[in-house]
Scaffold this motif. Sequence first.
Motif, PDB file in Angstrom:
ATOM      1  N   LEU A  30       0.808  -1.220   0.000  1.00  0.00           N
ATOM      2  CA  LEU A  30       0.000   0.000   0.000  1.00  0.00           C
ATOM      3  C   LEU A  30       0.843   1.272   0.000  1.00  0.00           C
ATOM      4  N   PRO A  31       0.477   2.227  -0.856  1.00  0.00           N
ATOM      5  CA  PRO A  31       1.105   3.553  -0.786  1.00  0.00           C
ATOM      6  C   PRO A  31       0.560   4.295   0.428  1.00  0.00           C
ATOM      7  N   VAL A  32       1.130   5.442   0.711  1.00  0.00           N
ATOM      8  CA  VAL A  32       0.707   6.221   1.877  1.00  0.00           C
ATOM      9  C   VAL A  32      -0.795   6.485   1.850  1.00  0.00           C
ATOM     10  N   ASP A  33      -1.295   6.962   0.715  1.00  0.00           N
ATOM     11  CA  ASP A  33      -2.722   7.272   0.620  1.00  0.00           C
ATOM     12  C   ASP A  33      -3.587   6.036   0.834  1.00  0.00           C
ATOM     13  N   GLY A  34      -3.071   4.876   0.461  1.00  0.00           N
ATOM     14  CA  GLY A  34      -3.828   3.643   0.625  1.00  0.00           C
ATOM     15  C   GLY A  34      -4.075   3.282   2.076  1.00  0.00           C
ATOM     16  N   TRP A  35      -3.071   3.520   2.918  1.00  0.00           N
ATOM     17  CA  TRP A  35      -3.238   3.226   4.346  1.00  0.00           C
ATOM     18  C   TRP A  35      -4.293   4.134   4.965  1.00  0.00           C
ATOM     19  N   PHE A  36      -4.268   5.415   4.593  1.00  0.00           N
ATOM     20  CA  PHE A  36      -5.272   6.334   5.128  1.00  0.00           C
ATOM     21  C   PHE A  36      -6.667   5.998   4.604  1.00  0.00           C
ATOM     22  N   ALA A  37      -6.754   5.591   3.332  1.00  0.00           N
ATOM     23  CA  ALA A  37      -8.048   5.206   2.764  1.00  0.00           C
ATOM     24  C   ALA A  37      -8.609   3.975   3.473  1.00  0.00           C
ATOM     25  N   LEU A  38      -7.736   3.041   3.786  1.00  0.00           N
ATOM     26  CA  LEU A  38      -8.165   1.844   4.510  1.00  0.00           C
ATOM     27  C   LEU A  38      -8.667   2.204   5.898  1.00  0.00           C
ATOM     28  N   ALA A  39      -7.951   3.074   6.580  1.00  0.00           N
ATOM     29  CA  ALA A  39      -8.374   3.520   7.911  1.00  0.00           C
ATOM     30  C   ALA A  39      -9.745   4.178   7.852  1.00  0.00           C
ATOM     31  N   ASP A  40      -9.942   5.051   6.884  1.00  0.00           N
ATOM     32  CA  ASP A  40     -11.230   5.742   6.745  1.00  0.00           C
ATOM     33  C   ASP A  40     -12.358   4.755   6.474  1.00  0.00           C
ATOM     34  N   ALA A  41     -12.104   3.764   5.612  1.00  0.00           N
ATOM     35  CA  ALA A  41     -13.142   2.798   5.260  1.00  0.00           C
ATOM     36  C   ALA A  41     -13.556   1.950   6.465  1.00  0.00           C
ATOM     37  N   VAL A  42     -12.589   1.507   7.243  1.00  0.00           N
ATOM     38  CA  VAL A  42     -12.901   0.676   8.413  1.00  0.00           C
ATOM     39  C   VAL A  42     -13.637   1.489   9.470  1.00  0.00           C
ATOM     40  N   ARG A  43     -13.176   2.715   9.706  1.00  0.00           N
ATOM     41  CA  ARG A  43     -13.843   3.553  10.714  1.00  0.00           C
ATOM     42  C   ARG A  43     -15.277   3.886  10.281  1.00  0.00           C
ATOM     43  N   THR A  44     -15.453   4.186   9.009  1.00  0.00           N
ATOM     44  CA  THR A  44     -16.786   4.509   8.500  1.00  0.00           C
ATOM     45  C   THR A  44     -17.734   3.317   8.634  1.00  0.00           C
ATOM     46  N   ALA A  45     -17.244   2.142   8.285  1.00  0.00           N
ATOM     47  CA  ALA A  45     -18.069   0.936   8.405  1.00  0.00           C
ATOM     48  C   ALA A  45     -18.440   0.677   9.861  1.00  0.00           C
ATOM     49  N   GLY A  46     -17.481   0.844  10.761  1.00  0.00           N
ATOM     50  CA  GLY A  46     -17.744   0.593  12.174  1.00  0.00           C
ATOM     51  C   GLY A  46     -18.732   1.570  12.783  1.00  0.00           C
ATOM     52  N   ARG A  47     -18.763   2.794  12.256  1.00  0.00           N
ATOM     53  CA  ARG A  47     -19.688   3.802  12.784  1.00  0.00           C
ATOM     54  C   ARG A  47     -21.112   3.626  12.263  1.00  0.00           C
ATOM     55  N   ASP A  48     -21.275   2.877  11.194  1.00  0.00           N
ATOM     56  CA  ASP A  48     -22.597   2.671  10.606  1.00  0.00           C
ATOM     57  C   ASP A  48     -23.465   1.861  11.569  1.00  0.00           C
ATOM     58  N   ARG A  61      -3.067 -11.307  -5.549  1.00  0.00           N
ATOM     59  CA  ARG A  61      -2.232 -12.463  -5.225  1.00  0.00           C
ATOM     60  C   ARG A  61      -2.156 -12.753  -3.739  1.00  0.00           C
ATOM     61  N   GLY A  62      -2.228 -11.716  -2.914  1.00  0.00           N
ATOM     62  CA  GLY A  62      -2.106 -11.927  -1.479  1.00  0.00           C
ATOM     63  C   GLY A  62      -2.840 -10.865  -0.700  1.00  0.00           C
ATOM     64  N   PHE A  63      -2.918 -11.063   0.588  1.00  0.00           N
ATOM     65  CA  PHE A  63      -3.678 -10.168   1.457  1.00  0.00           C
ATOM     66  C   PHE A  63      -3.017  -8.800   1.585  1.00  0.00           C
ATOM     67  N   ASN A  64      -1.724  -8.795   1.896  1.00  0.00           N
ATOM     68  CA  ASN A  64      -1.038  -7.516   2.093  1.00  0.00           C
ATOM     69  C   ASN A  64       0.465  -7.743   2.103  1.00  0.00           C
ATOM     70  N   ALA A  65       1.195  -6.881   1.400  1.00  0.00           N
ATOM     71  CA  ALA A  65       2.659  -6.977   1.350  1.00  0.00           C
ATOM     72  C   ALA A  65       3.322  -5.809   2.063  1.00  0.00           C
ATOM     73  N   GLY A  66       2.564  -5.110   2.918  1.00  0.00           N
ATOM     74  CA  GLY A  66       3.147  -4.018   3.678  1.00  0.00           C
ATOM     75  C   GLY A  66       3.138  -2.697   2.932  1.00  0.00           C
ATOM     76  N   VAL A  67       4.128  -1.875   3.210  1.00  0.00           N
ATOM     77  CA  VAL A  67       4.194  -0.550   2.588  1.00  0.00           C
ATOM     78  C   VAL A  67       4.824  -0.649   1.209  1.00  0.00           C
ATOM     79  N   ASP A  68       4.603   0.360   0.405  1.00  0.00           N
ATOM     80  CA  ASP A  68       5.177   0.434  -0.934  1.00  0.00           C
ATOM     81  C   ASP A  68       6.606   0.955  -0.816  1.00  0.00           C
ATOM     82  N   ILE A  69       7.576   0.057  -0.845  1.00  0.00           N
ATOM     83  CA  ILE A  69       8.975   0.438  -0.654  1.00  0.00           C
ATOM     84  C   ILE A  69       9.471   1.325  -1.796  1.00  0.00           C
TER      85      ILE A  69
END
Length: 252
Positions: A30-48, A61-69
């Motif tokens: 995930l790029p930097v923006d991707g991590w923030f987008a993921l955080a927003d999506a999870v928080r929004t879903a939890g608040r619903d 191919r896989g679940f997650n490979a960490g940050v975009d080096i």
Amino acid sequence: MGVSTSSPEKGSEKNGIAVVTVDFPPVNALPVDGWFALADAVRTAGRDPGVRCVVLAAEGRGFNAGVDIKELQARGPAALVGANRGCFEAFSAVYECEVPVVAAVRGFCLGGGIGLVGNADVIVASEDAVFGLPELDRGALGAATHLSRLVPQHLMRALYYTSRTVTAAELHRHGSVWRVVPRDELPDAALELAGEIAAKDGELLRLAKAAINGIDPVDVRRGYRFEQGFTFEASVSGVADRIRDRFGKEEA
């Protein structure tokens, strides 16, 4: 490509399940923006108020490979600070989500992926899933806090120092993976468990999540933030750059 939220039953608002899916080809680094987008999506879903369980899934191919080096190499310190903050927000969002989070893991779950599943409430994994922290091979540190939630202390240290991985079956034996299924059965298995959870009273589920987090013996946010300080130190000292400059070249 990106982060999306869906319901397993199209047009239904009563099933109580939100599926947050990550899709950043080719390996979900995930790029930097991707991590923030993921955080927003999870928080929004939890608040619903209509959501009683969140499933965290991934395409590709896989679940997650960490940050975009490659982003870190291209943008330097600004990307490192962004990645640190983004990962912290995403991991915290999963941990603090107002309802239980089921992680559906297939293929590789590495680096930041460990931060996500280590903070999830339950993990369902495919038979080909592997988990690990290759941080020392990537010029970084971090997420030992979350790996410690998956395996015993000494095994965590061995995995961390060697950058080795463990299989879903091994984590199942340790009790940290709820169920291991064939890859093509993973979505249904995750939704089946999420449905069982979502059948409970929504208000009581939220109280239960808050209560369980409140008795957690480890403050995962503080522990991970402490680790991030050493990641930054490795970067400013030049150690991280020396290792990242070799990234991809040895494999080639």
